[in-house]
Scaffold this motif. Structure first.
Motif, short mmCIF file in Angstrom:
data_model
loop_
_atom_site.label_atom_id
_atom_site.label_comp_id
_atom_site.label_asym_id
_atom_site.label_seq_id
_atom_site.Cartn_x
_atom_site.Cartn_y
_atom_site.Cartn_z
N ALA A 92 0.78 -1.29 0.02
CA ALA A 92 -0.08 -0.10 -0.10
C ALA A 92 0.76 1.25 -0.01
N ILE A 93 1.80 1.28 0.82
CA ILE A 93 2.78 2.27 0.87
C ILE A 93 3.55 2.49 -0.43
N GLN A 94 4.10 1.61 -0.94
CA GLN A 94 4.62 1.58 -2.32
C GLN A 94 3.86 2.18 -3.44
N SER A 95 2.61 1.71 -3.32
CA SER A 95 1.66 2.22 -4.33
C SER A 95 1.47 3.69 -4.32
N SER A 96 1.08 3.94 -2.93
CA SER A 96 0.76 5.42 -2.62
C SER A 96 1.75 6.22 -3.01
N ALA A 97 3.08 5.82 -2.99
CA ALA A 97 4.39 6.83 -3.18
C ALA A 97 4.45 6.87 -4.66
N GLN A 98 3.97 5.83 -5.39
CA GLN A 98 3.96 5.83 -6.79
C GLN A 98 2.88 6.70 -7.44
N ALA A 99 1.98 6.82 -6.76
CA ALA A 99 0.77 7.37 -7.20
C ALA A 99 1.10 9.27 -6.87
N ALA A 100 1.68 9.27 -5.80
CA ALA A 100 2.17 10.68 -5.67
C ALA A 100 3.22 11.34 -6.57
N GLN A 101 3.93 10.38 -6.99
CA GLN A 101 5.10 10.69 -8.04
C GLN A 101 4.40 11.05 -9.25
N ALA A 102 3.51 10.20 -9.55
CA ALA A 102 2.67 10.59 -10.87
C ALA A 102 1.91 11.74 -10.81
N LEU A 103 1.41 12.23 -9.65
CA LEU A 103 0.82 13.26 -9.48
C LEU A 103 1.65 14.68 -9.54
N GLY A 104 2.91 14.54 -9.18
CA GLY A 104 3.97 15.38 -9.01
C GLY A 104 4.37 15.87 -10.40
N LYS A 105 4.70 14.52 -11.18
CA LYS A 105 4.85 14.90 -12.66
C LYS A 105 3.72 15.75 -13.24
N ILE A 106 2.57 15.46 -13.22
CA ILE A 106 1.53 16.12 -13.76
C ILE A 106 1.61 17.66 -13.41
N PHE A 107 1.75 17.99 -11.95
CA PHE A 107 1.93 19.17 -11.62
C PHE A 107 2.91 19.85 -12.21
N VAL A 108 4.23 19.31 -12.27
CA VAL A 108 5.35 20.04 -12.92
C VAL A 108 5.17 20.25 -14.30
N GLN A 109 4.47 19.31 -15.05
CA GLN A 109 3.96 19.49 -16.63
C GLN A 109 3.07 20.69 -16.63
#
Length: 201
Positions: A92-109
């Protein structure tokens, strides 16, 4: 004598593994409450748990009947369940961190995007990931509750803190999942961005 030494060594190894699993529980708690959660932190904690789980599986066939003879078979079952709980938590923690990373990339873009970039091109995938994360967190919470019912938590405060943190993360994940389509529409997915600015005096 050789058999006695073997059984004693196996018992000591099991007791050492028990302490290691408890350390993994504290490590999982630390990950959930960390302000600087990284993939490396998660990987280190997950790897440590896997090593301890392997040792447990090796000694279990010997320890289970041995502890059963002295009425301590619950000790073996408790550790096995705790390992399963922590494995769910790690996923769960691994998936949560990956989802947060994907959201971060969207924000940067969004902030630094050029006209030919589409920050929300993978929006549906990110939403799907967020929903999956929420389900994993729910499963982890349920496993924790089951472990609590089986008296695996000696520290009531730790249990309550973990459940409260999980509830907050789940709530935030659901909010993000619901807000993403509206944000995408507001900022423009496949069309020119249009803004309405209201100024109140």
């Amino acid at each position: 004598v050789t058999l006695f030494i073997f059984l004693l060594s196996t018992t000591l190894l099991f007791e050492y593994t028990k302490k290691g699993i408890q350390a993994s529980l504290r490590g999982t708690q630390a990950l959930l409450f960390s302000d600087t959660l990284t993939q490396e932190n998660i990987k280190n904690e997950t790897s440590a748990l896997k090593r301890r789980a392997v040792v447990f599986q090796v000694v279990r066939p010997i320890i289970a009947p041995l502890y059963s003879l002295v009425g301590k078979e619950d000790d073996v079952a408790d550790i096995e369940q705790l390992i399963q709980v922590l494995e769910k938590g790690g996923e769960a923690i691994q998936s949560s961190a990956q989802a947060a990373q994907a959201l971060g990339k969207i924000f940067v873009q969004i902030v630094f995007s050029s006209s030919d970039q589409q920050p929300f091109a993978n929006l549906s995938q990110v939403q799907s990931d967020a929903e999956y994360v929420e389900k994993q967190l729910a499963q982890f919470s349920a496993e924790l509750a089951r472990a609590k019912d089986n008296a695996l938590f000696e520290d009531e405060k730790m249990y309550q803190a973990l459940q409260k943190k999980l509830m907050n993360i789940r709530r935030d994940t659901i909010s993000i999942d619901r807000a993403l389509p509206a944000v995408a529409q507001m900022l423009g997915t496949q069309q020119k961005k249009t803004y309405l600015v209201l100024i109140q005096n």
